[in-house]
Design an enzyme around this catalytic site. Structure first.
Site, PDB file in Angstrom:
ATOM      1  N   ARG A  22       0.808  -1.211   0.000  1.00 52.53           N
ATOM      2  CA  ARG A  22       0.000   0.000   0.000  1.00 52.53           C
ATOM      3  C   ARG A  22       0.844   1.265   0.000  1.00 52.53           C
ATOM      4  O   ARG A  22       0.667   2.148  -0.834  1.00 52.53           O
ATOM      5  CB  ARG A  22      -0.868  -0.030   1.247  1.00 52.53           C
ATOM      6  CG  ARG A  22      -2.024   0.882   1.293  1.00 52.53           C
ATOM      7  CD  ARG A  22      -2.735   0.608   2.595  1.00 52.53           C
ATOM      8  NE  ARG A  22      -2.494  -0.788   2.966  1.00 52.53           N
ATOM      9  CZ  ARG A  22      -3.368  -1.770   2.801  1.00 52.53           C
ATOM     10  NH1 ARG A  22      -4.542  -1.495   2.355  1.00 52.53           N
ATOM     11  NH2 ARG A  22      -3.079  -2.998   3.129  1.00 52.53           N
ATOM     12  N   THR A  23       1.759   1.363   0.946  1.00 53.85           N
ATOM     13  CA  THR A  23       2.518   2.600   1.087  1.00 53.85           C
ATOM     14  C   THR A  23       3.378   2.863  -0.141  1.00 53.85           C
ATOM     15  O   THR A  23       3.442   3.971  -0.650  1.00 53.85           O
ATOM     16  CB  THR A  23       3.397   2.537   2.350  1.00 53.85           C
ATOM     17  OG1 THR A  23       2.560   2.304   3.481  1.00 53.85           O
ATOM     18  CG2 THR A  23       4.153   3.839   2.556  1.00 53.85           C
ATOM     19  N   LYS A  77      24.131  -7.416  -0.797  1.00 56.43           N
ATOM     20  CA  LYS A  77      25.554  -7.756  -0.788  1.00 56.43           C
ATOM     21  C   LYS A  77      26.271  -7.115   0.392  1.00 56.43           C
ATOM     22  O   LYS A  77      27.490  -7.117   0.457  1.00 56.43           O
ATOM     23  CB  LYS A  77      26.215  -7.288  -2.089  1.00 56.43           C
ATOM     24  CG  LYS A  77      25.655  -7.942  -3.327  1.00 56.43           C
ATOM     25  CD  LYS A  77      26.362  -7.417  -4.565  1.00 56.43           C
ATOM     26  CE  LYS A  77      25.675  -7.906  -5.828  1.00 56.43           C
ATOM     27  NZ  LYS A  77      26.126  -7.138  -6.999  1.00 56.43           N
ATOM     28  N   ARG A  82      11.753   3.319   3.564  1.00 56.78           N
ATOM     29  CA  ARG A  82      11.181   2.458   4.603  1.00 56.78           C
ATOM     30  C   ARG A  82      12.293   1.542   5.075  1.00 56.78           C
ATOM     31  O   ARG A  82      13.028   0.973   4.258  1.00 56.78           O
ATOM     32  CB  ARG A  82      10.030   1.637   4.060  1.00 56.78           C
ATOM     33  CG  ARG A  82       9.695   0.494   5.025  1.00 56.78           C
ATOM     34  CD  ARG A  82       8.389  -0.119   4.785  1.00 56.78           C
ATOM     35  NE  ARG A  82       7.306   0.809   5.094  1.00 56.78           N
ATOM     36  CZ  ARG A  82       6.041   0.422   5.189  1.00 56.78           C
ATOM     37  NH1 ARG A  82       5.710  -0.830   4.988  1.00 56.78           N
ATOM     38  NH2 ARG A  82       5.111   1.294   5.473  1.00 56.78           N
ATOM     39  N   HIS A 122       5.627   6.641  11.231  1.00 58.54           N
ATOM     40  CA  HIS A 122       5.151   6.462   9.863  1.00 58.54           C
ATOM     41  C   HIS A 122       4.296   7.702   9.591  1.00 58.54           C
ATOM     42  O   HIS A 122       3.076   7.640   9.589  1.00 58.54           O
ATOM     43  CB  HIS A 122       4.330   5.172   9.774  1.00 58.54           C
ATOM     44  CG  HIS A 122       3.958   4.764   8.379  1.00 58.54           C
ATOM     45  ND1 HIS A 122       4.208   5.555   7.269  1.00 58.54           N
ATOM     46  CD2 HIS A 122       3.351   3.651   7.899  1.00 58.54           C
ATOM     47  CE1 HIS A 122       3.761   4.935   6.190  1.00 58.54           C
ATOM     48  NE2 HIS A 122       3.244   3.782   6.548  1.00 58.54           N
TER      49      HIS A 122
END
Lengths: 180, 321
Positions: free
Chosen positions: B60-61, B88, B110, B138
């Site tokens: 969603r975000t 890596k 995020r 958030h």
């Protein structure tokens, strides 16, 4: 100290708008298919005044509002807090005659943005431009079809258009040589 | 007009003033309309390059940010951790500096670590937007919750909002608490004692132990997702047990005798923290939240881009017509 010259008072502004309204109807051959679109913010009020004159004794002319903030070419120069106003247009611009209404025509960049924005809503048959004051100083090849008042200004001048709904009075002032 | 802009980054609502929060909400209003246009796109961020840097799963975000970016005409690149050099062993700062060396303008990040967005913002010149960092904040989720509440009630001040469920693991809860308190709402949290951090009481948050009392008290419930992936074990006995004691059910809501508006940040665990007939019921604003999410993210992107450091050097177009 800045010097302030009153260019139009309330009665003169009303006469000016009435004359423009007549010209708009004449040039468009009536009001059929016409939409008056005011540019935020004072263009919206001026468009409403024009609509009163144009719609006199006939059907009301559809109105729209355009906020061109998101179509400016200078976002980074607007300052830290860009204010975005409302855009609302009647459905279906196809085949219509759109008359853009703004208070002052200067560089032409606002009108350029307005044309871009209108194009994203549809394809009018014709777009005309109506301004209360043309102060010269164009940076783009854009001219108005209807003008209330034409004057020559320099870059330091300011043209202040006041409308009753927002500013408490109707007037057009030329402010010369003042601090910003 | 001395209204402050947002500065360079948006890392959390804790660091914003009420005035700045209101600026974002007010700016989101016209952007709602942009998504209703025949051509859902305005050129405001044309030429800006935005990297969506997602170190955690998100649907969603990420999609919401991507729509917001595209509707503002920005160019976007998505970087997910799997399949990039992050897997890596490259550090966060190295990843971001390499991206910046390709001349990007903004990073939406995020990350599973609290404080990652702020850490990054202090080390790169691009604007950084926090799309969720660990248990910290958030901010855009809370902003869209605030916008949805304001749409529904016409105000935030004086509203009673209960945040229910897994508050401990929730950055959504933290951001909401800051935003709601700053705008003058009353806030309560409700959930199993193992999932309710006591420190929020110091901010003036009411702690309500039973869901029935929270429903009785609140104008709106923000029902959090039970974050099963963040829980090792021992927080709750079982999902069925959780639903029996803390689930937001139609029966419990009916006892309030008035409408209690339901928010949920998604994705929902239907039948656990929220029942289906509540989620899909008339008091639910869960889908309007999603719609508002795009407008909020457009507003944030737009305001941060407008406040970019180079604006001072450009000529002032104050009187340009």
């Amino acid at each position: 100290m800045p010097s302030v010259t009153r260019l139009l008072d309330a009665p003169a502004m009303a006469r000016s708008l009435e004359r423009i309204a007549g010209e708009v109807v004449e040039k468009c051959g009536g009001t059929k298919g016409m939409i008056l679109v005011g540019i935020q913010r004072r263009g919206v009020e001026l468009a409403a005044r024009l609509a009163l004159f144009i719609g006199k004794g006939g059907p009301a002319v559809p109105m729209g509002k355009l906020d061109i903030t998101l179509y400016r070419d200078d976002l980074s120069a607007v300052g830290p807090v860009p204010r975005v106003g409302e855009t609302s247009l009647p459905d279906g611009l196809e085949g219509r005659t759109v008359v853009i209404v703004d208070d002052v025509l200067y560089t032409g960049r606002t009108v350029r943005a307005a044309l871009d924005e209108l194009a994203d809503f549809g394809r009018p048959r014709r777009i005309l431009l109506c301004v209360l004051v043309d102060r010269g100083g164009r940076e783009l090849p854009i001219q108005a079809d209807f003008v209330g008042l034409t004057l020559k200004t320099s870059g330091d001048d300011r043209v202040d258009v006041a409308v009753k709904e927002l500013d408490g009075q109707d007037s057009v002032d030329l402010v010369r040589g003042g601090p910003l | 007009m001395s209204t402050p802009g947002l500065g360079k980054d948006l890392t959390g609502l804790e660091y914003l003033s009420a005035e700045q929060i209101r600026l974002i909400l007010d700016t989101a209003e016209p952007f709602k309309e942009v998504s209703e246009r025949p051509i859902k796109k305005v050129p405001a961020l044309r030429g800006k390059t935005i990297v969506n840097l997602f170190f955690e799963a998100s649907t969603r975000t990420r999609i919401s940010f991507e729509f917001a970016e595209k509707r503002l005409s920005a160019d976007t690149v998505n970087v997910a951790t799997s399949g990039s050099s992050v897997s890596k062993g490259e550090t966060l700062v190295d990843t971001a500096r390499n991206l910046e060396a390709m001349r990007i303008d903004m990073v939406v990040i995020r990350h599973p670590s609290s404080g990652a967005a702020e850490f990054l913002g202090q080390r790169i010149r691009s604007n950084v937007i926090n799309a969720g960092d660990g248990r910290h904040e958030h901010p855009t989720q809370a902003l869209l919750d605030l916008l949805t509440l304001r749409d529904r009630f016409g105000r935030i001040a004086g509203l009673k909002v209960a945040i229910c469920g897994d508050v401990l693991h929730s950055r959504v809860a933290r951001s909401n608490i800051w935003g709601l308190l700053k705008l003058g709402a009353e806030v309560a949290i409700c959930g199993p004692a193992t999932l309710i951090p006591r420190e929020f009481a110091e901010l003036g948050v009411r702690i309500i132990p039973r869901i029935e009392e929270a429903i009785e008290w609140a104008d709106a419930l923000n029902v959090l997702r039970l974050q099963l992936e963040r829980m090792s074990s021992g927080f709750i006995p079982s999902l069925r047990e959780y639903n029996r004691v803390f689930g937001v059910t139609r029966e419990r809501l009916a006892k309030a005798g008035r409408e209690v508006v339901i928010l949920h940040p998604g994705p929902m665990n239907r039948g656990v923290e929220i029942d289906s007939d509540v989620a899909d019921g008339p008091a639910s604003v869960i889908l309007p939240q999603v719609t508002n999410g795009v407008a909020i993210r457009m507003a944030v992107l737009y305001l941060l881009a407008g406040g970019a450091p180079d604006w001072r050097s450009a000529p002032t177009p104050a009187d340009e017509r």
